[in-house]
Design a protein around this motif. Structure first.
Motif, PDB file in Angstrom:
ATOM      1  N   GLY A 141      17.243  26.764  68.454  1.00  0.00           N
ATOM      2  CA  GLY A 141      16.359  26.636  67.298  1.00  0.00           C
ATOM      3  C   GLY A 141      16.395  25.281  66.635  1.00  0.00           C
ATOM      4  N   ARG A 142      17.202  24.349  67.170  1.00  0.00           N
ATOM      5  CA  ARG A 142      17.294  22.993  66.599  1.00  0.00           C
ATOM      6  C   ARG A 142      17.402  23.060  65.065  1.00  0.00           C
ATOM      7  NH1 ARG A 142      15.414  19.022  70.285  1.00  0.00           N
ATOM      8  NH2 ARG A 142      14.767  17.706  68.540  1.00  0.00           N
ATOM      9  N   PRO A 143      18.481  23.621  64.549  1.00  0.00           N
ATOM     10  CA  PRO A 143      18.621  23.798  63.096  1.00  0.00           C
ATOM     11  C   PRO A 143      18.766  22.476  62.364  1.00  0.00           C
ATOM     12  CG  PRO A 143      20.702  24.210  64.164  1.00  0.00           C
ATOM     13  CD  PRO A 143      19.691  24.049  65.267  1.00  0.00           C
ATOM     14  N   LEU A 147      20.344  20.381  58.885  1.00  0.00           N
ATOM     15  CA  LEU A 147      21.563  20.452  58.075  1.00  0.00           C
ATOM     16  C   LEU A 147      21.428  21.516  56.992  1.00  0.00           C
ATOM     17  CD1 LEU A 147      22.204  16.622  57.648  1.00  0.00           C
ATOM     18  CD2 LEU A 147      23.483  18.179  59.120  1.00  0.00           C
ATOM     19  N   ALA A 148      20.242  21.600  56.396  1.00  0.00           N
ATOM     20  CA  ALA A 148      20.003  22.598  55.352  1.00  0.00           C
ATOM     21  C   ALA A 148      20.102  24.009  55.905  1.00  0.00           C
ATOM     22  CB  ALA A 148      18.632  22.367  54.714  1.00  0.00           C
ATOM     23  N   ASP A 149      19.640  24.211  57.139  1.00  0.00           N
ATOM     24  CA  ASP A 149      19.742  25.538  57.758  1.00  0.00           C
ATOM     25  C   ASP A 149      21.204  25.951  57.905  1.00  0.00           C
ATOM     26  OD1 ASP A 149      16.966  25.723  58.075  1.00  0.00           O
ATOM     27  OD2 ASP A 149      17.022  24.856  60.094  1.00  0.00           O
ATOM     28  N   ILE A 150      22.024  25.022  58.372  1.00  0.00           N
ATOM     29  CA  ILE A 150      23.438  25.336  58.566  1.00  0.00           C
ATOM     30  C   ILE A 150      24.122  25.602  57.228  1.00  0.00           C
ATOM     31  CG2 ILE A 150      25.644  24.349  59.310  1.00  0.00           C
ATOM     32  CD1 ILE A 150      24.126  23.009  61.596  1.00  0.00           C
ATOM     33  N   GLU A 151      23.820  24.779  56.255  1.00  0.00           N
ATOM     34  CA  GLU A 151      24.387  24.971  54.916  1.00  0.00           C
ATOM     35  C   GLU A 151      23.983  26.323  54.354  1.00  0.00           C
ATOM     36  OE1 GLU A 151      23.414  22.234  51.456  1.00  0.00           O
ATOM     37  OE2 GLU A 151      25.159  21.227  52.335  1.00  0.00           O
TER      38      GLU A 151
END
Length: 316
Positions: free
Chosen positions: A230-232, A234-238
């Motif tokens: 899904g090529r996350p 940085l905000a997605d991971i956070e």
């Protein structure tokens, strides 16, 4: 005038087997502030006496094993012989961390882990390095962002207090190097639990190191975001971390300026039982570095043990 009857609250009895070691001393200090617990000690002259040890085990509610692996296994075997009189066990050694019949003592690992610890008779206290690594990797595996067979590298630095008596003595005598990598044979004893409880099917590469400071720890995991499902961003991971740990007592996600400073020191959480998670990176590069900061003697050892003790005794 009628005298009021008073009921004395029964204290939970805890025996720290190996209380003179670094982790044992830290646990004892923390338990001294818990009013509902009475810490029991064995006569030093009888600490290797099998009958005396069996009597101690049969007269406490819980024993904490702060022992070398073989000695921990011997105490567990002795407890097995006691049948229904056996105490609950928290093992701070590495002997039972991936063993059948033992619950892994990282309460924040999954939403149901604290409940599993609460009802367990035997809990394996996590290693300090795996605590940080699992905290970073497990939520992303659960969310489908990191595939279980993704090639993960975990880098870490710890204060010298996590290295045992000989390392502590060398650093305090000034004969140890200021910094060194170790475990470069890639067979560090923490790797099996790190892999199992992170949810990884591919063995991670783990590179530990030690610095010339007593305690404190940083565990880091570098990621190429464009190689992940899904090529996350940085905000997605956070956001995954924020949701995963939103109800956690001792794990928090640090955002804002502190997570963008580009520098992080290892000793900020010393003397606490907390763990902090940071997401560093640059969107244009599609790269991230995830970092967990903790006290290797706190959430990485004694703090986790006391958390597990309280859960198992119904004190939190």
């Amino acid at each position: 005038m009628t005298a009021m009857a008073t009921t004395k609250t029964k204290l939970a009895r805890v025996f720290i087997d190996g209380e003179a070691g670094t982790t044992g001393l830290e646990i004892r200090e923390r338990l001294a502030g818990v009013a509902q617990i009475e810490v029991k000690s064995i006569d030093p002259a009888k600490r290797k006496d099998r009958a005396a040890r069996a009597e101690m085990l049969s007269n406490v509610d819980l024993v904490v094993l702060c022992l070398p692996d073989d000695a921990a296994r011997e105490t567990v075997a002795l407890a097995d012989e006691l049948g229904p009189n056996a105490p609950k066990i928290v093992d701070a050694s590495t002997a039972h961390r991936i063993a059948d019949g033992w619950v892994y003592g990282f309460a924040e690992m999954t939403p149901g882990q604290a409940g599993a610890i609460r009802t367990a008779a035997r809990v394996a206290n996590p290693g300090c390095y795996p605590t940080g690594g699992i905290a970073l990797i497990r939520p992303l595996v659960e969310a489908g962002i990191v595939e279980p067979d993704y090639p993960i590298t975990v880098n870490a630095v710890s204060g010298y207090s996590g290295g045992g008596r000989s390392m502590i003595e060398a650093y305090e005598a000034g004969t140890a190097p200021a910094f060194e990598l170790y475990g470069l044979g890639l067979e560090h004893k923490h790797v099996p639990e790190l892999q199992k409880y992170s949810g990884l099917t591919r063995r991670p590469i783990f590179v530990p190191s030690v610095g010339n400071f007593r305690q404190g720890m940083l565990v880091s995991v570098p990621l190429h975001l464009d190689a992940l499902s899904g090529r996350p961003s940085l905000a997605d991971i956070e956001a995954v971390f924020g949701d995963y740990y939103k109800s956690a007592d001792f794990v928090s996600v640090v955002t804002g300026p502190a997570a963008k400073a580009g520098r992080l020191e290892a000793e900020a959480l010393n003397g606490t039982d907390r763990l902090e998670i940071f997401v560093f990176g640059k969107p244009e590069l599609n790269q991230a570095v995830l970092v967990a900061r903790l006290d290797n003697l706190g959430k990485g050892a004694a703090g986790a043990a006391v958390q597990n003790i309280k859960l198992m005794l119904g004190l939190n």
